[in-house]
Design a protein around this motif. Structure first.
Motif, PDB file in Angstrom:
ATOM      1  N   GLY A 334      12.985  15.444   4.517  1.00 54.37           N
ATOM      2  CA  GLY A 334      13.634  14.137   4.527  1.00 54.37           C
ATOM      3  C   GLY A 334      12.667  13.018   4.866  1.00 54.37           C
ATOM      4  N   GLU A 335      11.759  13.261   5.806  1.00 53.29           N
ATOM      5  CA  GLU A 335      10.780  12.232   6.171  1.00 53.29           C
ATOM      6  C   GLU A 335       9.793  11.994   5.029  1.00 53.29           C
ATOM      7  OE1 GLU A 335      10.753  10.222   8.693  1.00 53.29           O
ATOM      8  OE2 GLU A 335      12.584  11.135   9.459  1.00 53.29           O
ATOM      9  N   ILE A 336       9.414  13.052   4.323  1.00 50.67           N
ATOM     10  CA  ILE A 336       8.533  12.879   3.161  1.00 50.67           C
ATOM     11  C   ILE A 336       9.234  12.050   2.091  1.00 50.67           C
ATOM     12  CG2 ILE A 336       7.398  14.081   1.254  1.00 50.67           C
ATOM     13  CD1 ILE A 336       6.865  16.403   3.177  1.00 50.67           C
ATOM     14  N   GLU A 337      10.493  12.366   1.847  1.00 53.17           N
ATOM     15  CA  GLU A 337      11.253  11.629   0.839  1.00 53.17           C
ATOM     16  C   GLU A 337      11.379  10.154   1.209  1.00 53.17           C
ATOM     17  OE1 GLU A 337      15.789  11.639  -1.030  1.00 53.17           O
ATOM     18  OE2 GLU A 337      15.001  13.443  -0.051  1.00 53.17           O
ATOM     19  N   ARG A 338      11.618   9.862   2.492  1.00 55.87           N
ATOM     20  CA  ARG A 338      11.750   8.470   2.912  1.00 55.87           C
ATOM     21  C   ARG A 338      10.417   7.726   2.795  1.00 55.87           C
ATOM     22  NH1 ARG A 338      15.925  10.598   5.976  1.00 55.87           N
ATOM     23  NH2 ARG A 338      14.568  11.528   7.564  1.00 55.87           N
ATOM     24  N   LEU A 339       9.330   8.407   3.134  1.00 55.95           N
ATOM     25  CA  LEU A 339       8.025   7.761   3.020  1.00 55.95           C
ATOM     26  C   LEU A 339       7.710   7.439   1.564  1.00 55.95           C
ATOM     27  CD1 LEU A 339       5.383   6.830   4.321  1.00 55.95           C
ATOM     28  CD2 LEU A 339       4.543   9.189   4.141  1.00 55.95           C
ATOM     29  N   GLN A 340       8.015   8.358   0.666  1.00 59.38           N
ATOM     30  CA  GLN A 340       7.756   8.112  -0.751  1.00 59.38           C
ATOM     31  C   GLN A 340       8.666   7.026  -1.316  1.00 59.38           C
ATOM     32  OE1 GLN A 340       8.122  12.206  -2.255  1.00 59.38           O
ATOM     33  NE2 GLN A 340       5.903  12.239  -2.581  1.00 59.38           N
ATOM     34  N   ALA A 341       9.866   6.926  -0.797  1.00 60.81           N
ATOM     35  CA  ALA A 341      10.813   5.939  -1.319  1.00 60.81           C
ATOM     36  C   ALA A 341      10.591   4.548  -0.729  1.00 60.81           C
ATOM     37  CB  ALA A 341      12.249   6.399  -1.037  1.00 60.81           C
ATOM     38  N   ASP A 342      10.348   4.480   0.573  1.00 58.22           N
ATOM     39  CA  ASP A 342      10.352   3.191   1.263  1.00 58.22           C
ATOM     40  C   ASP A 342       8.980   2.666   1.649  1.00 58.22           C
ATOM     41  OD1 ASP A 342      13.112   3.450   1.104  1.00 58.22           O
ATOM     42  OD2 ASP A 342      13.265   4.331   3.115  1.00 58.22           O
ATOM     43  N   GLY A 343       7.952   3.512   1.642  1.00 56.41           N
ATOM     44  CA  GLY A 343       6.636   3.062   2.046  1.00 56.41           C
ATOM     45  C   GLY A 343       6.495   2.948   3.548  1.00 56.41           C
ATOM     46  N   VAL A 344       5.470   2.204   4.001  1.00 58.86           N
ATOM     47  CA  VAL A 344       5.155   2.119   5.417  1.00 58.86           C
ATOM     48  C   VAL A 344       5.446   0.720   5.957  1.00 58.86           C
ATOM     49  CG1 VAL A 344       3.334   3.830   5.096  1.00 58.86           C
ATOM     50  CG2 VAL A 344       2.747   1.409   5.109  1.00 58.86           C
ATOM     51  N   THR A 345       5.564   0.639   7.255  1.00 53.05           N
ATOM     52  CA  THR A 345       5.795  -0.651   7.904  1.00 53.05           C
ATOM     53  C   THR A 345       4.460  -1.305   8.247  1.00 53.05           C
ATOM     54  OG1 THR A 345       5.819   0.277  10.135  1.00 53.05           O
ATOM     55  CG2 THR A 345       7.905   0.282   8.911  1.00 53.05           C
ATOM     56  N   GLU A 346       4.510  -2.584   8.596  1.00 52.03           N
ATOM     57  CA  GLU A 346       3.295  -3.288   8.981  1.00 52.03           C
ATOM     58  C   GLU A 346       2.706  -2.725  10.270  1.00 52.03           C
ATOM     59  OE1 GLU A 346       1.481  -5.581   7.315  1.00 52.03           O
ATOM     60  OE2 GLU A 346       2.853  -5.047   5.682  1.00 52.03           O
ATOM     61  N   SER A 347       3.559  -2.295  11.185  1.00 51.96           N
ATOM     62  CA  SER A 347       3.043  -1.720  12.433  1.00 51.96           C
ATOM     63  C   SER A 347       2.353  -0.382  12.162  1.00 51.96           C
ATOM     64  CB  SER A 347       4.177  -1.536  13.451  1.00 51.96           C
ATOM     65  OG  SER A 347       5.157  -0.633  12.971  1.00 51.96           O
ATOM     66  N   GLU A 348       2.891   0.409  11.228  1.00 51.83           N
ATOM     67  CA  GLU A 348       2.224   1.660  10.866  1.00 51.83           C
ATOM     68  C   GLU A 348       0.884   1.386  10.190  1.00 51.83           C
ATOM     69  OE1 GLU A 348       6.002   4.665  10.070  1.00 51.83           O
ATOM     70  OE2 GLU A 348       5.431   3.223   8.517  1.00 51.83           O
ATOM     71  N   LEU A 349       0.843   0.383   9.337  1.00 50.12           N
ATOM     72  CA  LEU A 349      -0.408   0.004   8.686  1.00 50.12           C
ATOM     73  C   LEU A 349      -1.448  -0.405   9.723  1.00 50.12           C
ATOM     74  CD1 LEU A 349      -2.111  -0.754   6.178  1.00 50.12           C
ATOM     75  CD2 LEU A 349      -0.992  -3.001   6.238  1.00 50.12           C
ATOM     76  N   ALA A 350      -1.048  -1.208  10.709  1.00 51.21           N
ATOM     77  CA  ALA A 350      -1.986  -1.648  11.747  1.00 51.21           C
ATOM     78  C   ALA A 350      -2.510  -0.460  12.555  1.00 51.21           C
ATOM     79  CB  ALA A 350      -1.296  -2.650  12.669  1.00 51.21           C
ATOM     80  N   ALA A 351      -1.631   0.503  12.839  1.00 51.92           N
ATOM     81  CA  ALA A 351      -2.054   1.681  13.596  1.00 51.92           C
ATOM     82  C   ALA A 351      -3.074   2.500  12.819  1.00 51.92           C
ATOM     83  CB  ALA A 351      -0.831   2.539  13.946  1.00 51.92           C
ATOM     84  N   VAL A 352      -2.867   2.637  11.507  1.00 51.32           N
ATOM     85  CA  VAL A 352      -3.819   3.361  10.666  1.00 51.32           C
ATOM     86  C   VAL A 352      -5.174   2.675  10.680  1.00 51.32           C
ATOM     87  CG1 VAL A 352      -4.393   3.913   8.263  1.00 51.32           C
ATOM     88  CG2 VAL A 352      -2.126   4.450   9.159  1.00 51.32           C
ATOM     89  N   ARG A 353      -5.194   1.373  10.517  1.00 50.75           N
ATOM     90  CA  ARG A 353      -6.459   0.636  10.513  1.00 50.75           C
ATOM     91  C   ARG A 353      -7.192   0.807  11.840  1.00 50.75           C
ATOM     92  NH1 ARG A 353      -4.231  -5.043   8.021  1.00 50.75           N
ATOM     93  NH2 ARG A 353      -4.526  -4.616   5.794  1.00 50.75           N
ATOM     94  N   GLU A 354      -6.471   0.599  12.940  1.00 47.98           N
ATOM     95  CA  GLU A 354      -7.117   0.644  14.244  1.00 47.98           C
ATOM     96  C   GLU A 354      -7.629   2.038  14.577  1.00 47.98           C
ATOM     97  OE1 GLU A 354      -4.543  -0.926  17.197  1.00 47.98           O
ATOM     98  OE2 GLU A 354      -4.441  -2.924  16.288  1.00 47.98           O
ATOM     99  N   SER A 355      -6.835   3.064  14.292  1.00 47.08           N
ATOM    100  CA  SER A 355      -7.231   4.413  14.674  1.00 47.08           C
ATOM    101  C   SER A 355      -8.430   4.913  13.879  1.00 47.08           C
ATOM    102  CB  SER A 355      -6.048   5.382  14.497  1.00 47.08           C
ATOM    103  OG  SER A 355      -5.702   5.514  13.130  1.00 47.08           O
ATOM    104  N   ASN A 356      -8.697   4.311  12.739  1.00 43.11           N
ATOM    105  CA  ASN A 356      -9.808   4.768  11.905  1.00 43.11           C
ATOM    106  C   ASN A 356     -10.998   3.827  11.880  1.00 43.11           C
ATOM    107  OD1 ASN A 356      -8.880   7.311  10.288  1.00 43.11           O
ATOM    108  ND2 ASN A 356      -7.106   5.952  10.270  1.00 43.11           N
ATOM    109  N   THR A 357     -10.957   2.760  12.676  1.00 43.98           N
ATOM    110  CA  THR A 357     -12.078   1.816  12.690  1.00 43.98           C
ATOM    111  C   THR A 357     -12.539   1.460  14.102  1.00 43.98           C
ATOM    112  OG1 THR A 357     -10.542  -0.075  12.559  1.00 43.98           O
ATOM    113  CG2 THR A 357     -11.429   0.766  10.483  1.00 43.98           C
ATOM    114  N   VAL A 358     -11.601   1.179  15.000  1.00 52.01           N
ATOM    115  CA  VAL A 358     -11.966   0.655  16.314  1.00 52.01           C
ATOM    116  C   VAL A 358     -12.820   1.651  17.093  1.00 52.01           C
ATOM    117  CG1 VAL A 358     -11.062  -0.093  18.549  1.00 52.01           C
ATOM    118  CG2 VAL A 358      -9.977  -0.874  16.437  1.00 52.01           C
TER     119      VAL A 358
END
Length: 448
Positions: A334-358
């Motif tokens: 269900g979580e995979i289906e929701r991610l494929q349907a709805d995409g990510v939030t801005e807070s999730e995007l920010a977390a991805v950027r920070e965790s892979n750069t900072v």
């Protein structure tokens, strides 16, 4: 009296050090000079990984790697010899590589590398030592497979691939037991002793003669052959499906959802890893929030891409209470289906950027971590600035990029769900999920 917390400043920009590259005999030296870094990391990378083994000698690379630790005098003589110079032996085998090396004080690097070169090029490989190492590997295989999560993980290859990938990297106990000292000696002579490889050197190199180090390690070995790659065949059977590895009486289930993925050279890593972080790669990931925080089924969830030169695997893993196994599968889907349907939030995007750069300045603050990045570049033929390219990719990634990655790289309908648990308790509810046919296997028969 409590002091106020300091105000955080802007993250420091990070650029991966530019390596020096020189040709020495039949090999290549790739080095990074880190001033005032007194401990050096040396790695020899050769393309003698598991995928290049003959099928009749599966596991010979892993066994040879273990046998090198017996040194030129046999009977585990290498470690004490290195310890006299404050050095540690490093070795591992992957599907695509045979990696050996030492970590040593920079002022003892010549002595440590001389011992290392002898161990790699001219080990004793006494028959008694090889047999002892082989028996230890077989015993370790079953000991590790007694852990449900390891058992499930080792079953992935046989569910997704034919050929060499269908058997674990170590070859499995039956194949290992068939290996002879002569097979190890032949593999070593043809794939290790005779092949120069690439030597990675990182540390304070102000007093280090890199050319002399290369001559010591490479000797008169031949240039490294270009590895050939071809996509492996797929395992037979209907997809999706569920495989239960029966562990009677188990109160927990180790659960893995896995499917094939592109090769390392074919995947957009920032998009793929960023999407994986959102789904299950961070503590704040969707699956962790659902299965751990909301439902209380598990202590944690993880997902990642295992990428090779010729193919890859996406896998999602967790351990849950046995009665919650089936619902954990449907909740995950269900979580995979929701991610494929709805995409990510801005807070999730920010977390991805920070965790892979900072954290990059810390991630690459040691000689060992810098050497690891260079080893990855050698194995996968990556450009020398691949770390900077990854950082730049994460810095410019968008929410739409991650949404597209979820649709491109996640394929639940082409997946296999592997459950190591009590078949009597979990098989029926798993059937009721309707995900796919359920088969039950005795783990003892998987690799015999």
């Amino acid at each position: 009296m409590l002091q106020p917390r300091p105000t955080l400043g802007a993250p420091s920009p990070y650029t991966f050090p530019k390596p020096r590259r020189l040709r020495v005999g039949g090999g290549t030296v790739v080095a990074i000079d880190v001033p005032r870094q007194p401990y050096a990391s040396i790695r020899l990378v050769q393309p003698a990984g598991g995928v290049n083994e003959p099928l009749e000698h599966m596991g010979v690379a892993a066994l040879t790697n273990e046998a090198l630790e017996d040194g030129v005098r046999g009977n585990s003589s290498l470690a004490p010899a290195l310890e006299r110079h404050g050095a540690d032996w490093i070795s591992r085998v992957t599907w695509d590589s045979f990696v050996t090396g030492v970590d040593a004080p920079a002022n003892r690097i010549n002595d440590a590398v001389s011992l290392f070169a002898e161990a790699v090029r001219a080990p004793a490989l006494r028959p008694d030592d090889v047999v002892r190492r082989r028996d230890q590997l077989v015993e370790r295989f079953w000991l590790e497979a007694s852990v449900a999560s390891t058992l499930a993980a080792r079953a992935i290859g046989g569910q997704l691939f034919t050929g060499r990938y269908a058997t674990p990297l170590s070859g499995g106990p039956a194949r290992l037991q068939e290996l002879t000292p002569e097979a190890v000696a032949d593999f070593h002579a043809g794939s290790i002793a005779a092949v120069a490889g690439t030597l990675v050197v990182v540390g304070d190199l102000s007093d280090v003669d890199l050319e002399e180090l290369g001559k010591t390690v490479f000797g008169d070995a031949d240039p490294t052959p270009s590895p050939s790659t071809s996509a492996p065949g797929s395992a037979p059977g209907e997809l999706p499906r569920i495989v239960v590895l029966d562990r009677p009486g188990s109160v927990q289930s180790a659960l893995i959802l896995a499917h094939r993925a592109p090769a390392r050279s074919e995947i957009d890593l920032p998009r793929a890893d960023g999407m994986s972080d959102v789904l299950g790669g961070m503590f704040t990931s969707r699956l962790n929030m659902e299965l751990r925080e909301r439902l209380g089924y598990t202590y944690g969830v993880g997902c990642r891409f295992d990428l090779r030169r010729d193919s890859g695997v996406f896998l999602l893993s967790t351990q849950v209470e046995a009665p919650t196994t089936a619902h954990s599968v449907t909740a995950t889907l269900g979580e995979i289906e929701r991610l494929q349907a709805d995409g990510v939030t801005e807070s999730e995007l920010a977390a991805v950027r920070e965790s892979n750069t900072v954290g990059l300045p810390v991630s690459y603050s040691t000689a060992r971590s810098l050497a690891g990045a260079l080893v990855e570049a050698v194995i996968h033929d990556l450009p020398e600035d691949h770390v900077d390219r990854l950082r730049a990719g994460f810095e410019r990634i968008t929410s739409e990029d991650l949404h597209e990655a979820a649709r491109e790289y996640l394929h639940p309908r082409d997946s296999v769900v592997i459950v190591a648990g009590d078949a009597k308790e979990v098989a029926g509810p798993l059937e009721e999920t309707g995900f796919g046919p359920v088969t039950v296997h005795d783990p003892e028969t998987l690799w015999t």
